[in-house]
Structures are given as structure tokens and as C-alpha cells.
Design a protein around this motif. Structure first.
Motif, PDB file in Angstrom:
ATOM      1  N   GLU A 172       0.810  -1.220   0.000  1.00  0.00           N
ATOM      2  CA  GLU A 172       0.000   0.000   0.000  1.00  0.00           C
ATOM      3  C   GLU A 172       0.840   1.265   0.000  1.00  0.00           C
ATOM      4  O   GLU A 172       0.354   2.341   0.330  1.00  0.00           O
ATOM      5  N   GLU A 173       2.128   1.119  -0.380  1.00  0.00           N
ATOM      6  CA  GLU A 173       3.021   2.278  -0.424  1.00  0.00           C
ATOM      7  C   GLU A 173       3.814   2.257  -1.719  1.00  0.00           C
ATOM      8  O   GLU A 173       4.594   1.340  -1.971  1.00  0.00           O
ATOM      9  N   ASP A 174       3.612   3.268  -2.534  1.00  0.00           N
ATOM     10  CA  ASP A 174       4.320   3.382  -3.807  1.00  0.00           C
ATOM     11  C   ASP A 174       5.782   3.736  -3.563  1.00  0.00           C
ATOM     12  O   ASP A 174       6.158   4.243  -2.509  1.00  0.00           O
ATOM     13  N   ARG A 175       6.622   3.433  -4.568  1.00  0.00           N
ATOM     14  CA  ARG A 175       8.051   3.739  -4.539  1.00  0.00           C
ATOM     15  C   ARG A 175       8.761   3.052  -3.376  1.00  0.00           C
ATOM     16  O   ARG A 175       9.770   3.534  -2.853  1.00  0.00           O
ATOM     17  N   LYS A 176       8.217   1.902  -2.976  1.00  0.00           N
ATOM     18  CA  LYS A 176       8.826   1.090  -1.942  1.00  0.00           C
ATOM     19  C   LYS A 176       8.672  -0.378  -2.326  1.00  0.00           C
ATOM     20  O   LYS A 176       7.678  -0.757  -2.950  1.00  0.00           O
ATOM     21  N   LEU A 177       9.647  -1.180  -1.938  1.00  0.00           N
ATOM     22  CA  LEU A 177       9.569  -2.622  -2.157  1.00  0.00           C
ATOM     23  C   LEU A 177       9.338  -3.307  -0.828  1.00  0.00           C
ATOM     24  O   LEU A 177      10.142  -3.168   0.098  1.00  0.00           O
ATOM     25  N   LEU A 178       8.267  -4.034  -0.736  1.00  0.00           N
ATOM     26  CA  LEU A 178       7.957  -4.797   0.476  1.00  0.00           C
ATOM     27  C   LEU A 178       8.630  -6.165   0.372  1.00  0.00           C
ATOM     28  O   LEU A 178       8.430  -6.881  -0.613  1.00  0.00           O
ATOM     29  N   VAL A 179       9.416  -6.515   1.397  1.00  0.00           N
ATOM     30  CA  VAL A 179      10.230  -7.727   1.303  1.00  0.00           C
ATOM     31  C   VAL A 179       9.981  -8.736   2.415  1.00  0.00           C
ATOM     32  O   VAL A 179      10.555  -9.826   2.402  1.00  0.00           O
ATOM     33  N   SER A 180       9.139  -8.406   3.383  1.00  0.00           N
ATOM     34  CA  SER A 180       8.776  -9.381   4.412  1.00  0.00           C
ATOM     35  C   SER A 180       7.553  -8.873   5.162  1.00  0.00           C
ATOM     36  O   SER A 180       7.225  -7.678   5.114  1.00  0.00           O
ATOM     37  N   SER A 181       6.863  -9.776   5.865  1.00  0.00           N
ATOM     38  CA  SER A 181       5.652  -9.400   6.584  1.00  0.00           C
ATOM     39  C   SER A 181       5.488 -10.277   7.821  1.00  0.00           C
ATOM     40  O   SER A 181       6.170 -11.289   7.998  1.00  0.00           O
ATOM     41  N   ALA A 182       4.544  -9.880   8.659  1.00  0.00           N
ATOM     42  CA  ALA A 182       4.292 -10.601   9.901  1.00  0.00           C
ATOM     43  C   ALA A 182       3.369 -11.795   9.659  1.00  0.00           C
ATOM     44  O   ALA A 182       2.611 -11.832   8.689  1.00  0.00           O
ATOM     45  N   GLY A 183       3.446 -12.745  10.569  1.00  0.00           N
ATOM     46  CA  GLY A 183       2.453 -13.814  10.621  1.00  0.00           C
ATOM     47  C   GLY A 183       1.345 -13.411  11.575  1.00  0.00           C
ATOM     48  O   GLY A 183       1.455 -12.423  12.314  1.00  0.00           O
ATOM     49  N   GLY A 184       0.269 -14.161  11.584  1.00  0.00           N
ATOM     50  CA  GLY A 184      -0.843 -13.794  12.452  1.00  0.00           C
ATOM     51  C   GLY A 184      -1.754 -14.955  12.766  1.00  0.00           C
ATOM     52  O   GLY A 184      -1.657 -16.037  12.163  1.00  0.00           O
ATOM     53  N   VAL A 185      -2.648 -14.732  13.714  1.00  0.00           N
ATOM     54  CA  VAL A 185      -3.621 -15.742  14.105  1.00  0.00           C
ATOM     55  C   VAL A 185      -4.821 -15.031  14.732  1.00  0.00           C
ATOM     56  O   VAL A 185      -4.660 -14.011  15.417  1.00  0.00           O
ATOM     57  N   ILE A 186      -6.016 -15.527  14.453  1.00  0.00           N
ATOM     58  CA  ILE A 186      -7.226 -14.994  15.067  1.00  0.00           C
ATOM     59  C   ILE A 186      -7.485 -15.761  16.359  1.00  0.00           C
ATOM     60  O   ILE A 186      -7.543 -16.994  16.360  1.00  0.00           O
ATOM     61  N   VAL A 187      -7.629 -15.019  17.445  1.00  0.00           N
ATOM     62  CA  VAL A 187      -7.813 -15.590  18.778  1.00  0.00           C
ATOM     63  C   VAL A 187      -9.203 -15.214  19.278  1.00  0.00           C
ATOM     64  O   VAL A 187      -9.540 -14.026  19.333  1.00  0.00           O
ATOM     65  N   THR A 188     -10.011 -16.199  19.637  1.00  0.00           N
ATOM     66  CA  THR A 188     -11.362 -15.951  20.141  1.00  0.00           C
ATOM     67  C   THR A 188     -11.489 -16.444  21.574  1.00  0.00           C
ATOM     68  O   THR A 188     -11.306 -17.627  21.851  1.00  0.00           O
ATOM     69  N   GLN A 189     -11.784 -15.515  22.479  1.00  0.00           N
ATOM     70  CA  GLN A 189     -12.042 -15.852  23.878  1.00  0.00           C
ATOM     71  C   GLN A 189     -13.552 -15.828  24.089  1.00  0.00           C
ATOM     72  O   GLN A 189     -14.208 -14.814  23.835  1.00  0.00           O
ATOM     73  N   THR A 190     -14.091 -16.946  24.519  1.00  0.00           N
ATOM     74  CA  THR A 190     -15.544 -17.097  24.662  1.00  0.00           C
ATOM     75  C   THR A 190     -15.917 -17.196  26.131  1.00  0.00           C
ATOM     76  O   THR A 190     -15.400 -18.047  26.860  1.00  0.00           O
ATOM     77  N   LEU A 191     -16.817 -16.311  26.551  1.00  0.00           N
ATOM     78  CA  LEU A 191     -17.257 -16.261  27.946  1.00  0.00           C
ATOM     79  C   LEU A 191     -18.728 -16.664  28.020  1.00  0.00           C
ATOM     80  O   LEU A 191     -19.578 -16.009  27.408  1.00  0.00           O
ATOM     81  N   PRO A 192     -19.063 -17.756  28.741  1.00  0.00           N
ATOM     82  CA  PRO A 192     -20.477 -18.149  28.845  1.00  0.00           C
ATOM     83  C   PRO A 192     -21.263 -17.122  29.648  1.00  0.00           C
ATOM     84  O   PRO A 192     -20.736 -16.496  30.577  1.00  0.00           O
TER      85      PRO A 192
END
Length: 498
Positions: A172-192
């Protein structure tokens, strides 16, 4: 300067961007856009594969003189984040986006624009449709559900991919080369939820937080913007020490990968406590206006008396645990990189809170460029859930994209930029999820780079795309494709191996 859409669509990239903006393509609702891509390929006699996840792979032979150049994979995703301003009747399941131009910027009206990642689709279609652009053999890979689960990338069968060079167009940035990125995970905490009978003779009010800037939960997480869910927790905690109220419902945020702009709680309290509630909310407005005077100057807390009163409310124990969850669930930057100055290393975003008949869900997206730190945040979330008597589940776990010290495709892009613009291009990494990490795990020795034009406020209704940046970035991309013919790929491979 383009003054209207008709003029803008004369450019091949914007011709296709406007066309796909008429097709609903929210994450999980990609059947129509996927079928459109298949028809596009068939109409041009191009080889096309559509898999069960609705991913589309379109192949185009090299132009004359480029037959011996290695195949280039051009990759992006067809889905978009569907966010809209409160009160907007736009139906993302069926309505086309209402595009508009302001100066050099392209917007949608009160909704996300889908430049993330409609730009990649538009680039690919313009290239596939061309008759006069020189290029090597192409494999266009357009995936599904990138914005939610990255299911499309996870479901790709590598047997359909021949190339070892990947140009991802999700930066999403012109005139730049993106060469690595983060990993991720969706975490759901469920409260009855434990329910109890609502008190007699009470008034029902909605406490709402709005006016926040929001943004991308990875790229914008370091900008200090307010999280509506977390702010709601602070307000409810404060009120609980001075007002005799019960909670009927809490909710906030729409997408786990967007910083939540709005949240609300439906509460019940005695009518003689309304005056005190009004005073407290007025005071909280002043507090938040001061705290967020730079990043979220339009933040607003309102109370509205409503007619509908539920016969049941959260038990005191459930109410206390729900407020505690809003208070203690981590949010924001967790660590900064010690190797790259200014880079967020780990973060988490409490993106969505929902109440159902049986439970309250707190959904966060945790990101890190270091795998062990990502799972440390998951373990922390699990402990919090268990202490509060809830459960934790994870979904959409995707790997980081590590930096590759020796990269032929990066070197080609660097050389081309230097030749075209007379200066060095900036090399960057990003604290967001890019599908490159998943594809690198599937395709051994894949060499990847990511590019894209300037876009702003993605994942919000204020998302906008620079028109001039899009056209300039397109020309740079075509310049690189032209240079692939004379680039010494064999020498670069030898250097990498050695």
C-alpha cells in the motif's frame, strides 16, 4: 487530473477497477467475482483454473522474445473488507460501490473502496487483456478470503503453479519494495453468559462510542488510535463503581483485522440514576477528547434511552467478567523490533465483541514477525480466558514472510527503479499479513516481492487510492516486466545458491 469516472476508465487499470467495483466481493462472498474472472479468461482463450476455494489461476504465454524468461507469478486477492459508516444502507451482498473522485484520490461513498486488493485484480486483468505489453510467461493467482481466514492461499494446490518468481501486488506504499511481513492468528475468547431476571422499574439506555478513526489492525496499530471495545470497557468499569446498573448486551467492531471504530452497551438502571449517568458520560467525553485529541479528535460517547427492555440481563458475575475481559485483554503494540528501527514486531487487536443468547465472544488478531512471540500472545490470551471461566480457540493461523538476504527479483526491481527514476528504491517490511508467507511454505525456493500504489485509511469507509500513484506504479511494473528479458537470471541463481 481526472475529473470524472468516465475519463478515468480510459486507463486500462481503472477500467477494470471500476468494473469489478460493480461486483460484490466481501470476504466469503466471492462466487460472483471468481466466476467473472473465469469468464474473462475464457473470452480471451486463456488457460484458467478455478478451485474449490474459488481461487482463480489464469495463465498467459510469453510474448515474442520472452519465451526463455522464467515464469512470473502475479498475485493478489479478490476479496475486500466491507466497512461502512453508521446509518448507511449500502448492502455489500448485492450493491455496487459508489465511486467518486476528489482531486487525485478515488473514494467509495461512505464505504470501504476495496483498493485493498482490487488494485491487484485490476493490474492483472489489464495485463492479461493487453496485446502490446512485453512480458514473460505469466501465472495470475487471485485468491479468496484473504481479509478473514486466508483460506484461499491455504487451499492453493502448488501442482497448478509452475513459476518460482512471485510479484505480490498487495502493498500500500508506492516507490517502496515490500520484502517481508508478519504472521498472524485470530484468537477468540468465549465467555459463557449466566442470565438473571431484570430488575423492576428500570430504564434501558444505549451507551455508544463512535467517531474513532479506526484503520488496519496491523499497519495502523502503532498510530495510537482508539479502540472502541477497549474504551467501552473503561467506561463500563468506571460506571460500575458508582451506578447500580445491569448489562443487557455489549458489542463492538465489525472485522477482526480492523481497529474498531464503534462499540455499544445496552444497560438497565433505575430512572433516578439517569442524571448521574448523564454526568458521567459527559465527563468521559471530556476525558477521551483530551486523550485522543491528536489521533481521534471526533471521538464521542452518547447515551440514548430506548423503549425495548429485555426481561433478562447478565448476572452480576457475568457482568463483572465481561467488563474485566474488556479491560485486561491485550490490545495494541506488544513489542518493537530490535533489528529494524520503527518496525512493530508484535501486536494484538481486540477487533470484534459480540453477544449471543449463550455467550460473549472477544475476537482478536495477534500478529508477529517472530513465530514464538505470536504463540506467546496466544498463551497469554488462553490464560486470561481460563481465569475468567471461559475458553479460547484459534483460527486462520498464517506464517510470517521472512526476509531473504539474496533475492533476484528484488535485485531486478531495484535496478529497474534506479534506471527509471535515478534514485534507490526504499526497502520495507510491514506489520501485516501478506499471503507470500503461505505461498513460500507451499512452493520451495519461491522468490517474492510485493509492490502497490499509495492507498490510505484501508479497512475504513475513508479508504482512498491515489490515482497518479496507481498509474505511475503500473508503469514501473511494466518497465520491470520488460527488463526481465535481459536480466541474468542464471547468474543470480548461482549467487543465491553459493
Amino acid at each position: 487530473m481526472h475529473n470524472n469516472l468516465e475519463d478515468l476508465t480510459k486507463h486500462p487499470v481503472f477500467h477494470y477497477f471500476v468494473e469489478i467495483s460493480n461486483i460484490p466481493r466481501g470476504s466469503g462472498n466471492e462466487k460472483e467475482i471468481s466466476d467473472y474472472l473465469v469468464r474473462f479468461a475464457h473470452e480471451r482463450n486463456l488457460e484458467v483454473i478455478q478451485d474449490q476455494a474459488l481461487n482463480v489461476i489464469i495463465k498467459k504465454a510469453a510474448t515474442s522474445g520472452y519465451e526463455n524468461v522464467p515464469t512470473v507469478i502475479i498475485q493478489g486477492h479478490m476479496d475486500m473488507v466491507c466497512e461502512k459508516n453508521k446509518g448507511n444502507a449500502h448492502d455489500f451482498e448485492k450493491d455496487p460501490l459508489q465511486l467518486r473522485i476528489i482531486g487525485d484520490m478515488l473514494y467509495a461513498t461512505d464505504t470501504t473502496l476495496g483498493a485493498d486488493n482490487g488494485v491487484a485484480v485490476a493490474y492483472a486483468l489489464a495485463l492479461l487483456d493487453s496485446q502490446d505489453i512485453p512480458h514473460p510467461s505469466l501465472e495470475v493467482l487471485i485468491t479468496t478470503e484473504e481479509e478473514t481466514t486466508m483460506r484461499g492461499a491455504h487451499e492453493i494446490n502448488p501442482v497448478h503453479i509452475d513459476g518460482k518468481i512471485l510479484v505480490n501486488i498487495d502493498s500500500e506504499e508506492d516507490r517502496k519494495l515490500l520484502v517481508s511481513s508478519a504472521g498472524g492468528v485470530i484468537v477468540t475468547q468465549t465467555l459463557p453468559i449466566s442470565w438473571e431476571q431484570a430488575p423492576k422499574q428500570v430504564v434501558t439506555c444505549c451507551i455508544s462510542i463512535s467517531g474513532l478513526y479506526g484503520g488496519h489492525s496491523g499497519i495502523d496499530i502503532d498510530k495510537g488510535r482508539g479502540n472502541a471495545n477497549k474504551l467501552l470497557g473503561r467506561v463500563l468499569y468506571d460506571l460500575s463503581s458508582e451506578l447500580p446498573y445491569s448489562i443487557q448486551k455489549i458489542s463492538g467492531g465489525l472485522k477482526v483485522n480492523a481497529i474498531p471504530r464503534e462499540a455499544e452497551a445496552i444497560i438497565q438502571l433505575p430512572s433516578n440514576a439517569i442524571k448521574k449517568l448523564t454526568e458521567k458520560i459527559k465527563n468521559w467525553n471530556s476525558i477521551l477528547k483530551h486523550e485522543f485529541r491528536v489521533s481521534d479528535s471526533n471521538v464521542c460517547i452518547e447515551i440514548e434511552q430506548i423503549d425495548t427492555t429485555s426481561a433478562k440481563v447478565f448476572s452480576k458475575a457475568t457482568m463483572d467478567k465481561a467488563i474485566a475481559a474488556l479491560m485486561v485483554i491485550p490490545n495494541g503494540v506488544q513489542s518493537m523490533s530490535r533489528a529494524l528501527e520503527g518496525l512493530v514486531e508484535s501486536s494484538t487487536n481486540l477487533g470484534v465483541v459480540t453477544t449471543s443468547a449463550t455467550e460473549i465472544k472477544f475476537e482478536s488478531e495477534s500478529r508477529s514477525s517472530i513465530k514464538s512471540l505470536k504463540y506467546a500472545m496466544v498463551h497469554q490470551a488462553r490464560i486470561i480466558a481460563e481465569i475468567l471461566g471461559g475458553e479460547l480457540s484459534t483460527d486462520s493461523d498464517y506464517p510470517e514472510w521472512p526476509y531473504r538476504p539474496e533475492s533476484p527479483i528484488r535485485k531486478l526491481f531495484e535496478e529497474a527503479y534506479k534506471e527509471k527514476y535515478g534514485t534507490d528504491i526504499e526497502i520495507i517490511t510491514v506489520h501485516a499479513g501478506i499471503e507470500c508467507g503461505i505461498l513460500l511454505e507451499k512452493i520451495p525456493d519461491l522468490d517474492a516481492i510485493s509492490i502497490g500504489p499509495d492507498m490510505y485509511c484501508v479497512h475504513t469507509p475513508n479508504e482512498h487510492l491515489s490515482i497518479s500513484s496507481t498509474t505511475e506504479n503500473w508503469e514501473y511494473f511494466l518497465y520491470v516486466l520488460k527488463k526481465t528479458k535481459n536480466f541474468n537470471w542464471q547468474r543470480e541463481r548461482v549467487n543465491v545458491i553459493s
